[in-house]
Design an enzyme around this catalytic site. Structure first.
Site, PDB file in Angstrom:
ATOM      1  CD  GLU A  89      40.987  54.362-150.643  1.00  0.00           C
ATOM      2  OE1 GLU A  89      41.232  53.148-150.644  1.00  0.00           O
ATOM      3  OE2 GLU A  89      39.796  54.977-151.182  1.00  0.00           O
ATOM      4  CG  HIS A 106      41.556  43.053-153.918  1.00  0.00           C
ATOM      5  ND1 HIS A 106      40.175  42.792-153.588  1.00  0.00           N
ATOM      6  CD2 HIS A 106      41.841  43.856-152.960  1.00  0.00           C
ATOM      7  CE1 HIS A 106      39.710  42.959-152.743  1.00  0.00           C
ATOM      8  NE2 HIS A 106      40.779  43.965-152.215  1.00  0.00           N
ATOM      9  CD  GLU A 151      38.231  54.338-153.840  1.00  0.00           C
ATOM     10  OE1 GLU A 151      37.105  54.530-153.630  1.00  0.00           O
ATOM     11  OE2 GLU A 151      38.774  53.554-153.091  1.00  0.00           O
ATOM     12  CG  PHE A 167      39.761  49.560-154.605  1.00  0.00           C
ATOM     13  CD1 PHE A 167      38.917  48.300-155.024  1.00  0.00           C
ATOM     14  CD2 PHE A 167      40.604  49.622-153.479  1.00  0.00           C
ATOM     15  CE1 PHE A 167      39.318  47.125-154.234  1.00  0.00           C
ATOM     16  CE2 PHE A 167      40.613  48.656-152.713  1.00  0.00           C
ATOM     17  CZ  PHE A 167      39.977  47.214-152.887  1.00  0.00           C
ATOM     18  CB  ILE A 168      40.072  52.750-160.734  1.00  0.00           C
ATOM     19  CG1 ILE A 168      40.456  54.180-161.320  1.00  0.00           C
ATOM     20  CG2 ILE A 168      39.310  51.996-161.914  1.00  0.00           C
ATOM     21  CD1 ILE A 168      41.509  54.172-162.483  1.00  0.00           C
ATOM     22  CD  GLN A 181      44.238  50.436-149.703  1.00  0.00           C
ATOM     23  OE1 GLN A 181      43.175  49.725-149.349  1.00  0.00           O
ATOM     24  NE2 GLN A 181      44.920  51.339-148.609  1.00  0.00           N
TER      25      GLN A 181
END
Lengths: 349, 368
Positions: free
Chosen positions: A52, A150, A83, A109-110, A105
């Site tokens: 991304e 994050h 993803e 987000f995996i 990113q």
């Protein structure tokens, strides 16, 4: 390599005159990751990158800035926010002889790609005989006050899945060398880059040496004889701080082992160190329950129980999500003082 | 080249329709070949059912009988060098792509010489020289991976095409959405056959998606779309061929909705008491092999005896294959530790210390 790219800062930074003279270049952890991909893409046409905002924007952390101009949209692919599709496409291309790098990113987000990683990539060589030489990389870790989504360290989510390799570099040299080795590896490699280190770690790296760090080998970050700290990622620096403080204040010498690769785990280096020091403290930034420390402690018990002079201890994050507010996050994360306290307790045992 | 006449069919719905463009591109040998794959697939699944009841097939069977026209007709539209990823009921597609029935039997019997060497079940096989990509248990995922194969074709400048299948159930997975969408925006050379067979295990397709017509889902992705009678092998072939040609030209993805019916439950363990008998009755009357057989005979391409020869040859081939598979050995138990690839034993997990497991149960060496 056109001059305009260099002037705009979008090309890899060439060495300054002084740097060229001394043969090394000051390289940040982030630049090391960037250079590893740049060099592999330059020398190997089968390497390509998808993720991304990796192209036009140059990546959320600007790691791939200039890559789109240099390598073109066929090899630097801006994808939808998908993803599973990113990792899936990387697996398929890997089957066909390519060496894709799939960027998450943020490593948090995996999670939407979990099925692709644990059910497809990890098992495919065993099931079918056809390998999937891909790298999935992304920024992990806390300390940046980025909140629960994050900031995570996700290695333990994947620790129980046979067929995956995992690396977590602490130094710029390893960031570069491990990524190059990961790209060349015949199996899926999860590459966890610690965002706190991106611009804080700067090292002089040799200009003419091809830096490749083989997977599966730990590194002695600081030698010592009285206690072994086994750690990795950003915690290497906290462990180092603790070791310095104990050396100054207590006169004891702590050995700091930087695992570098989490799987395959370099058990023999850990065991060798433990047999010398008789005490082992395991430090990681991920939460404690089900964390890597548990596995490492078990392996030490199986292979070096009789050499232990104190119980194995762990310093880890809390078993909570990563909190957002700076005081909460600081409390959540393992701190140097925690390591010092645990080490002193063990030395006195 | 061949006789062309519209089928006159008894009853109130067409049994099988003649469509312009199809027969002109298929020779009579190819029509016979299509028929052969249909009966081979049907026969193989019948054998497997029998072997399951004998306790020879390990696990379960996800029966594709009744859907053969959809899978054989579509797979037949591919060329050598193209890739195909089955979902879970696509036996006929694998056979059409050249996979030896013996290999499938070995796989279902979990024998050592099977494509997965006993490491995986059913048609989870990846065989690069046949262009076969094996799915995984969570369906839909194979679409995402097949995209990567298509991406590789494009990176190499090769005009090759990928094709996969999604049931109405699998098409509702996140992976299917993400995969179809990525393929669409990248204009990958991909054909997706959405098999609308009305059931995903025990859940009706109207519980899967609130679309009146499943072809409507294509619009959301901006891909080409077609709807076919999934029990009409020529209709399936025809539309798939167009889609494959479009993909090969670089004109992107096509979603083909094949209307058919799941005839035998989710798997052999499922007596599908929840399926209305009237539905089964209606669709049984439209059995894809019967329809094609009748068509070939009525249109004068084949005679009943000539098709009987094809059936008999398939029967013999399968009998020999079953015999061979039953005599194949099971894998050695310690084979669980590794996968042999081109003669090299690769330990699992991929660690230099896989041998540590051998040491368990032994006391650790003692401190000097």
């Amino acid at each position: 390599m056109s001059d305009s790219k260099i002037e705009s800062g979008r090309q890899n930074r060439p060495p300054t005159g002084q740097e060229a003279e001394r043969g090394t270049k000051e390289t940040t952890y982030l630049e090391a990751i960037r250079e590893a991909m740049w060099e592999e893409m330059t020398t190997d046409p089968t390497v390509f990158l998808l993720g991304e905002d990796v192209g036009t924007y140059g990546g959320a952390f600007k790691i791939t800035e200039g890559f789109l101009d240099e390598f073109g949209p066929e090899r630097i692919i801006d994808t939808p926010i998908s993803e599973a599709a990113i990792v899936g496409a990387a697996i398929g291309a890997a089957h066909m002889g390519f060496k894709p790098i799939a960027e998450m990113q943020f490593i948090d987000f995996i999670a939407p790609a979990f099925d692709m990683i644990v059910n497809f990539a990890a098992k495919v060589r065993y099931r079918t005989g056809v390998g999937a030489p891909l790298v999935i990389r992304g920024p992990c870790g806390g300390g940046a006050h980025a909140g629960p989504f994050h900031s995570q360290n996700v290695e333990s989510y994947f620790a129980n899945v046979a067929g995956l390799k995992m690396v977590a570099p602490a130094t710029a040299r390893d960031a570069k060398g491990l990524l190059r080795a990961a790209i060349r590896d015949p199996d899926p490699v999860l590459y966890f880059e610690h965002k706190y280190l991106y611009r804080r770690i700067k090292e002089e790296l040799p200009i003419d040496e091809e830096i490749i760090v083989p997977l599966g080998a730990a590194r002695t970050h600081r030698p010592g004889s009285d206690l072994t700290i086994v750690t990795y990622g950003a915690m290497v620096y906290k462990a180092e701080e603790a070791a310095s403080r104990i050396s100054e204040e207590d006169g004891a010498e702590l050995e700091v082992l930087d695992l570098r690769t989490l799987r395959p785990l370099d058990t023999s280096t850990i065991v060798e160190s433990v047999k010398r020091t008789g005490r082992v403290l395991i430090v990681h930034e991920a939460p404690r329950f089900g964390g890597f420390a548990g596995e490492i402690a078990s392996q030490i018990c199986e292979e070096a129980f009789e050499w232990l002079d104190a119980p194995i201890r762990r310093v880890t994050a809390l078993d909570t999500p990563v909190p957002f507010a700076p005081p909460l996050e600081e409390y959540y994360l393992p701190q140097t003082a925690d390591i010092v306290d645990a080490a002193r307790w063990m030395l006195a045992y | 080249m061949m006789g062309r006449k519209r089928m006159a069919v008894a009853g109130d719905r067409p049994a099988i329709t003649w469509r312009s463009g199809v027969l002109s591109s298929l020779t009579s040998e190819e029509l016979r070949e299509l028929f052969r794959y249909l009966v081979l697939s049907r026969g193989l699944e019948e054998r497997l059912e029998h072997l399951l009841k004998q306790g020879q097939v390990v696990g379960d069977l996800y029966d594709g009988r009744g859907q053969e026209a959809t899978v054989v007709g579509s797979a037949f539209a591919l060329e050598e060098g193209d890739w195909l990823a089955p979902s879970l009921r696509e036996m006929g597609a694998l056979l059409t792509r050249g996979l030896d029935p013996r290999m499938l039997l070995l796989q279902y019997l979990a024998r050592d010489g099977s494509p997965s060497a006993g490491r995986d079940k059913s048609h989870h096989v990846t065989i690069p020289h046949l262009g076969l990509l094996g799915p995984i248990g969570p369906l839909g995922a194979q679409l995402c991976v097949l995209n990567g194969v298509a991406l590789a074709f494009r990176l190499r400048g090769e005009r090759r095409v990928c094709l996969t299948y999604l049931g109405d159930g699998a098409s509702r997975t996140g992976a299917a959405h993400e995969g179809l969408n990525l393929a669409a925006v990248q204009r990958l050379p991909l054909v997706v056959i959405l098999i609308h067979n009305r059931w995903a295990f025990a859940t009706r397709s109207d519980q899967q998606a609130a679309v009146a017509d499943w072809i409507d889902v294509a619009a959301a992705y901006g891909v080409s779309a077609a709807s076919v009678d999934g029990n009409d092998v020529l209709h399936v072939y025809d539309e798939t061929r167009r889609a494959v040609d479009r993909a090969r030209r670089g004109d992107g993805v096509t979603l083909i909705v094949a209307e058919t019916y799941r005839m035998y439950g989710h798997a052999q363990h499922d007596a599908q008491e929840y399926v209305p008998e009237a539905d089964l009755h209606e669709w049984r009357a439209r059995d894809p092999i019967d329809l094609f057989e009748r068509y070939l005979i009525d249109s004068g391409f084949e005679s009943r005896p000539s098709l009987a020869v094809v059936k008999e040859a398939a029967r013999r081939e399968l009998s020999a294959a079953v015999e061979e598979a039953l005599s194949a050995p099971m894998p050695e138990p310690e084979g669980a530790r590794f996968r042999t690839v081109e003669g090299e034993r690769i330990p699992v997990p991929w660690t230099r210390r896989a041998a540590v497991y051998e040491d368990l149960g032994q006391p650790a060496s003692t401190r000097p």
